[in-house]
Design a protein around this motif. Structure first.
Motif, PDB file in Angstrom:
ATOM      1  N   VAL A  84      39.725  28.922  56.053  1.00 21.51           N
ATOM      2  CA  VAL A  84      39.213  30.200  55.530  1.00 21.51           C
ATOM      3  C   VAL A  84      37.819  30.398  56.110  1.00 21.51           C
ATOM      4  O   VAL A  84      37.024  29.459  56.156  1.00 21.51           O
ATOM      5  CB  VAL A  84      39.156  30.195  53.988  1.00 21.51           C
ATOM      6  N   ILE A  85      37.524  31.612  56.578  1.00 22.18           N
ATOM      7  CA  ILE A  85      36.211  31.910  57.154  1.00 22.18           C
ATOM      8  C   ILE A  85      35.504  32.954  56.298  1.00 22.18           C
ATOM      9  O   ILE A  85      36.097  33.982  55.950  1.00 22.18           O
ATOM     10  CB  ILE A  85      36.329  32.413  58.604  1.00 22.18           C
ATOM     11  N   GLN A  86      34.250  32.685  55.960  1.00 25.45           N
ATOM     12  CA  GLN A  86      33.404  33.667  55.277  1.00 25.45           C
ATOM     13  C   GLN A  86      32.200  33.978  56.167  1.00 25.45           C
ATOM     14  O   GLN A  86      31.511  33.060  56.612  1.00 25.45           O
ATOM     15  CB  GLN A  86      32.905  33.129  53.938  1.00 25.45           C
ATOM     16  N   CYS A  87      31.980  35.247  56.408  1.00 23.30           N
ATOM     17  CA  CYS A  87      30.823  35.684  57.197  1.00 23.30           C
ATOM     18  C   CYS A  87      29.929  36.518  56.287  1.00 23.30           C
ATOM     19  O   CYS A  87      30.363  37.549  55.750  1.00 23.30           O
ATOM     20  CB  CYS A  87      31.280  36.504  58.407  1.00 23.30           C
ATOM     21  N   ILE A  88      28.693  36.062  56.086  1.00 25.07           N
ATOM     22  CA  ILE A  88      27.789  36.717  55.137  1.00 25.07           C
ATOM     23  C   ILE A  88      26.501  37.109  55.857  1.00 25.07           C
ATOM     24  O   ILE A  88      25.895  36.291  56.556  1.00 25.07           O
ATOM     25  CB  ILE A  88      27.460  35.777  53.956  1.00 25.07           C
ATOM     26  N   LYS A  89      26.089  38.354  55.671  1.00 25.07           N
ATOM     27  CA  LYS A  89      24.842  38.838  56.257  1.00 25.07           C
ATOM     28  C   LYS A  89      23.751  38.871  55.184  1.00 25.07           C
ATOM     29  O   LYS A  89      23.975  39.346  54.069  1.00 25.07           O
ATOM     30  CB  LYS A  89      25.024  40.233  56.842  1.00 25.07           C
ATOM     31  N   TYR A  90      22.552  38.355  55.547  1.00 26.17           N
ATOM     32  CA  TYR A  90      21.407  38.315  54.634  1.00 26.17           C
ATOM     33  C   TYR A  90      20.285  39.173  55.187  1.00 26.17           C
ATOM     34  O   TYR A  90      20.125  39.310  56.411  1.00 26.17           O
ATOM     35  CB  TYR A  90      20.905  36.872  54.462  1.00 26.17           C
ATOM     36  N   ASP A  91      19.474  39.735  54.279  1.00 29.01           N
ATOM     37  CA  ASP A  91      18.299  40.483  54.728  1.00 29.01           C
ATOM     38  C   ASP A  91      17.094  39.549  54.798  1.00 29.01           C
ATOM     39  O   ASP A  91      17.209  38.332  54.615  1.00 29.01           O
ATOM     40  CB  ASP A  91      18.024  41.685  53.812  1.00 29.01           C
ATOM     41  N   GLN A  92      15.903  40.109  55.049  1.00 26.67           N
ATOM     42  CA  GLN A  92      14.700  39.299  55.220  1.00 26.67           C
ATOM     43  C   GLN A  92      14.307  38.557  53.953  1.00 26.67           C
ATOM     44  O   GLN A  92      13.563  37.568  54.002  1.00 26.67           O
ATOM     45  CB  GLN A  92      13.545  40.181  55.683  1.00 26.67           C
ATOM     46  N   ASN A  93      14.780  39.027  52.804  1.00 25.88           N
ATOM     47  CA  ASN A  93      14.459  38.387  51.534  1.00 25.88           C
ATOM     48  C   ASN A  93      15.522  37.374  51.105  1.00 25.88           C
ATOM     49  O   ASN A  93      15.452  36.828  50.004  1.00 25.88           O
ATOM     50  CB  ASN A  93      14.300  39.445  50.439  1.00 25.88           C
ATOM     51  N   GLY A  94      16.511  37.145  51.971  1.00 24.05           N
ATOM     52  CA  GLY A  94      17.568  36.206  51.647  1.00 24.05           C
ATOM     53  C   GLY A  94      18.639  36.765  50.738  1.00 24.05           C
ATOM     54  O   GLY A  94      19.468  36.015  50.200  1.00 24.05           O
ATOM     55  N   GLU A  95      18.642  38.092  50.556  1.00 20.99           N
ATOM     56  CA  GLU A  95      19.661  38.724  49.717  1.00 20.99           C
ATOM     57  C   GLU A  95      20.886  39.081  50.550  1.00 20.99           C
ATOM     58  O   GLU A  95      20.769  39.525  51.701  1.00 20.99           O
ATOM     59  CB  GLU A  95      19.097  39.998  49.071  1.00 20.99           C
ATOM     60  N   LYS A  96      22.086  38.924  49.958  1.00 21.05           N
ATOM     61  CA  LYS A  96      23.316  39.283  50.657  1.00 21.05           C
ATOM     62  C   LYS A  96      23.434  40.803  50.777  1.00 21.05           C
ATOM     63  O   LYS A  96      23.275  41.517  49.781  1.00 21.05           O
ATOM     64  CB  LYS A  96      24.538  38.742  49.905  1.00 21.05           C
ATOM     65  N   VAL A  97      23.705  41.274  51.975  1.00 24.82           N
ATOM     66  CA  VAL A  97      23.830  42.720  52.176  1.00 24.82           C
ATOM     67  C   VAL A  97      25.204  43.107  52.707  1.00 24.82           C
ATOM     68  O   VAL A  97      25.565  44.288  52.695  1.00 24.82           O
ATOM     69  CB  VAL A  97      22.745  43.244  53.138  1.00 24.82           C
ATOM     70  N   ASN A  98      25.994  42.139  53.184  1.00 23.56           N
ATOM     71  CA  ASN A  98      27.339  42.432  53.666  1.00 23.56           C
ATOM     72  C   ASN A  98      28.149  41.144  53.710  1.00 23.56           C
ATOM     73  O   ASN A  98      27.592  40.055  53.784  1.00 23.56           O
ATOM     74  CB  ASN A  98      27.300  43.074  55.053  1.00 23.56           C
ATOM     75  N   LYS A  99      29.475  41.305  53.674  1.00 22.90           N
ATOM     76  CA  LYS A  99      30.333  40.131  53.668  1.00 22.90           C
ATOM     77  C   LYS A  99      31.689  40.468  54.262  1.00 22.90           C
ATOM     78  O   LYS A  99      32.244  41.533  54.005  1.00 22.90           O
ATOM     79  CB  LYS A  99      30.503  39.611  52.232  1.00 22.90           C
ATOM     80  N   TRP A 100      32.201  39.552  55.087  1.00 22.02           N
ATOM     81  CA  TRP A 100      33.539  39.693  55.659  1.00 22.02           C
ATOM     82  C   TRP A 100      34.308  38.411  55.328  1.00 22.02           C
ATOM     83  O   TRP A 100      33.772  37.307  55.403  1.00 22.02           O
ATOM     84  CB  TRP A 100      33.484  39.877  57.169  1.00 22.02           C
ATOM     85  N   LEU A 101      35.587  38.557  54.976  1.00 19.40           N
ATOM     86  CA  LEU A 101      36.403  37.418  54.580  1.00 19.40           C
ATOM     87  C   LEU A 101      37.692  37.352  55.388  1.00 19.40           C
ATOM     88  O   LEU A 101      38.318  38.381  55.668  1.00 19.40           O
ATOM     89  CB  LEU A 101      36.763  37.496  53.095  1.00 19.40           C
ATOM     90  N   TRP A 102      38.085  36.142  55.756  1.00 17.92           N
ATOM     91  CA  TRP A 102      39.391  35.889  56.356  1.00 17.92           C
ATOM     92  C   TRP A 102      40.031  34.798  55.495  1.00 17.92           C
ATOM     93  O   TRP A 102      39.984  33.613  55.823  1.00 17.92           O
ATOM     94  CB  TRP A 102      39.224  35.420  57.800  1.00 17.92           C
ATOM     95  N   ASP A 103      40.579  35.230  54.347  1.00 20.26           N
ATOM     96  CA  ASP A 103      41.058  34.276  53.351  1.00 20.26           C
ATOM     97  C   ASP A 103      42.474  34.553  52.863  1.00 20.26           C
ATOM     98  O   ASP A 103      42.918  33.977  51.869  1.00 20.26           O
ATOM     99  CB  ASP A 103      40.116  34.247  52.144  1.00 20.26           C
ATOM    100  N   ASP A 104      43.201  35.463  53.577  1.00 22.26           N
ATOM    101  CA  ASP A 104      44.545  35.808  53.097  1.00 22.26           C
ATOM    102  C   ASP A 104      45.649  35.123  53.892  1.00 22.26           C
ATOM    103  O   ASP A 104      46.836  35.379  53.666  1.00 22.26           O
ATOM    104  CB  ASP A 104      44.749  37.326  53.111  1.00 22.26           C
ATOM    105  N   TYR A 105      45.278  34.283  54.847  1.00 27.27           N
ATOM    106  CA  TYR A 105      46.216  33.472  55.631  1.00 27.27           C
ATOM    107  C   TYR A 105      47.196  34.302  56.477  1.00 27.27           C
ATOM    108  O   TYR A 105      48.256  33.805  56.861  1.00 27.27           O
ATOM    109  CB  TYR A 105      47.012  32.518  54.723  1.00 27.27           C
ATOM    110  N   THR A 106      46.841  35.546  56.749  1.00 28.18           N
ATOM    111  CA  THR A 106      47.733  36.378  57.580  1.00 28.18           C
ATOM    112  C   THR A 106      47.538  36.096  59.070  1.00 28.18           C
ATOM    113  O   THR A 106      48.401  36.430  59.877  1.00 28.18           O
ATOM    114  CB  THR A 106      47.466  37.874  57.329  1.00 28.18           C
TER     115      THR A 106
END
Length: 547
Positions: A217-239
């Motif tokens: 499973v791959i999780q891709c998470i984008k953070y801003d300059q303050n370390g807060e999550k601003v976006n997320k992409w998931l590949w967790d459905d095994y398709t």
């Protein structure tokens, strides 16, 4: 010969006399058996390369050593022979075979592994890793209950098509029937129609893939300059299979397409924030080299100035963050073969070389690998440190026949303006100056890199000014590249004015960008020649001209 990962030497006292230590010898034999095998020369002292000229080996000692070590170990296969060295002295060469099937141990239940020139203990928490690396636990070859005839027809057809189009697959393999190709790449069990875990991963249906142990499973998470999550992409459905996941990560995440613009003469050039080859190689390494016997997702953390790719599990035993550029250790070798055939990754052992070369060619720092308690993280910086390095490496690559090693070495020297031999050894994680020669020799021979006359590890290397001019280098003038005779004059001029001064005070006045060690080396030469005197000791030490 120096001691290393496949060679050791011991005094004859290790096996003869009242101080004989067969437990120590057994430990080293276990360590070699668990690594790549090796040999131990018994009868040569640590600081010698040959046995004493008059040394004679008692009859039957070689057989006695084999019998005693065998009695103190489990899973160790060895043999011994008595040899005569070129000086006439005798010694015993002990050959230890690699145990490819199971972990070796002492009869007291202790495990050891040969890393570099040391035999290190394997703790209880690492025994499962050792067993997995030995192939005792082979996740990828484990047979599932699913027949290959029940695989996803589209994924199966696509997989076979990709293999037959690949220039990394021989015609002999391409001409095989579908089941034979699947057997060849270990996607199916050769004695049945069942898929292995590796087969389900690549050609199975979504429901089948979701049911195998620890499917990726791959999780891709984008953070801003303050370390807060601003976006997320998931590949967790095994398709998706691994090939599709890597392509999807590259296509779906917009940050990969961001770039910086640099000037090249009359033209402009865009440098990707993260080169495609590097991103794909990092993802491939994460999928291929992770242990599938442990749980955990692959994380791609995107920060404003860098990315971190975090993989579950630790590095294979024998691989460290220091030797990762030079050490090859297969964990999922059949998956690696499939990835190589599909052009998903470089051949075994060359992935980090490629990333070093690609990043340096884009004026960026080399990747930084960090091993945690249960994960491995690789950091890649977004920023371009020095645009002019790009010109230097392009010029050298186009005009000179230099290999990947030399380009990496040239890029490091250009990026840092100048480096000493010891600094290069540290950055490249080499053992010694002898190992550095293969990285530097061609650059020196072709006059691409020039050095000082110093014969020690303090010898300094910099890019030949002719190469800088030929590449239209327009970097800032820096005192870091100052030549030794000019630096000496600066130091003497400073001491004439200020009479007595510490190294730090001299560095601050003549140029803080000049490495303190470089200034210290010149001061020691001036002291040795009687031109400068030392005043005081330790941190209070200062220098003055000898009147």
């Amino acid at each position: 010969m120096k001691e290393n990962s496949i060679y050791d030497k011991k005094s004859l006292r290790t096996v003869v006399g009242k101080n004989a230590d067969f437990n120590e010898l057994a430990k080293d034999c276990v360590a070699f058996s668990n690594a790549e095998g090796g040999s131990i020369d018994i009868g040569i002292e640590d600081d010698q390369t040959l046995p004493p000229e008059e040394q004679k080996i008692p009859d039957g000692l070689a057989t006695e050593i084999v019998n005693k070590v065998t009695g103190k170990t489990q899973g160790v296969v060895l043999s011994a022979e008595t040899l005569i060295a070129e000086n006439g002295g005798e010694f015993i060469k002990l050959h230890v075979l690699r145990n490819a099937n199971s972990p070796s141990a002492t009869t007291s239940g202790k495990f050891f592994l040969r890393i570099g020139d040391n035999s290190v203990p394997v703790g209880p928490e690492d025994i499962s890793r050792l067993a997995e690396d030995k192939g005792c636990i082979s996740w990828e070859d484990t047979e599932t209950k699913y027949s290959w005839r029940d695989a996803d027809p589209e994924k199966l057809a696509s997989f076979i098509k990709l293999l037959k189009k690949s220039d990394r697959v021989s015609n002999f393999v391409k001409q095989k029937e579908t089941k034979e190709i699947l057997d060849f790449y270990y996607l199916t069990d050769p004695d049945s129609d069942k898929m292995t875990n590796l087969g389900v991963l690549f050609i199975g249906k979504q429901t089948q893939r979701g049911r195998i142990q620890n499917a990726p499973v791959i999780q891709c998470i984008k953070y801003d300059q303050n370390g807060e999550k601003v976006n997320k992409w998931l590949w967790d459905d095994y398709t998706m299979n691994p090939y599709e996941m890597i392509n999807s990560v590259w296509e779906l995440v917009p940050e990969w397409k961001e770039s910086s613009e640099i000037t090249e003469g009359m033209f402009r050039r865009n440098i990707l924030a993260y080169p495609e080859k590097v991103v794909r190689e990092l993802l491939s390494n994460s999928l291929v080299h992770r242990p599938y016997t442990v749980r955990g997702d692959i994380f791609i953390n995107i920060h404003p100035d860098h990315i971190d790719v975090v993989n579950p599990g630790r590095l294979p035993l024998g691989v460290t963050v220091k030797n990762i550029l030079h050490t090859t250790k297969k964990r999922n070798e059949h998956m690696a073969a499939v990835f190589y055939a599909l052009h998903l990754m470089e051949r075994e052992g060359s992935g980090y070389d490629m990333m070093y070369e690609t990043l340096l060619a884009n004026g960026k720092p080399i990747p930084v690998v960090t091993e945690g308690d249960d994960s491995v993280s690789v950091r890649v910086d977004r920023r371009i440190i020095n645009e002019e390095v790009i010109k230097v490496m392009q010029h050298a690559d186009q005009r000179y026949d230099v290999k990947q090693k030399q380009l990496i070495c040239l890029g490091l020297i250009a990026l840092h303006e100048s480096l000493t031999a010891s600094e290069l050894i540290k950055i490249l994680n080499l053992k010694d100056a002898d190992a550095l020669r293969s990285w530097l020799r061609l650059l020196i021979d072709k006059d691409i890199v020039v050095s000082t006359d110093d014969r020690s590890k303090a010898k300094e290397y910099r890019v030949n000014p002719d190469i800088l001019r030929g590449s239209e280098y327009k970097g800032k003038t820096s005192l870091k590249r100052i030549e030794d005779y000019r630096l000496k004059e600066l130091i003497l001029e400073d001491l004439k004015i200020y009479k007595t001064a510490s190294l730090a005070e001299i560095q601050k006045r003549i140029g803080e960008e000049i490495p303190s060690k470089k200034i210290w080396n010149q001061l020691q030469k001036l002291v040795a020649n009687g031109i400068v005197l030392k005043v005081g000791k330790y941190r209070w030490q200062k220098y003055q001209i000898n009147e």
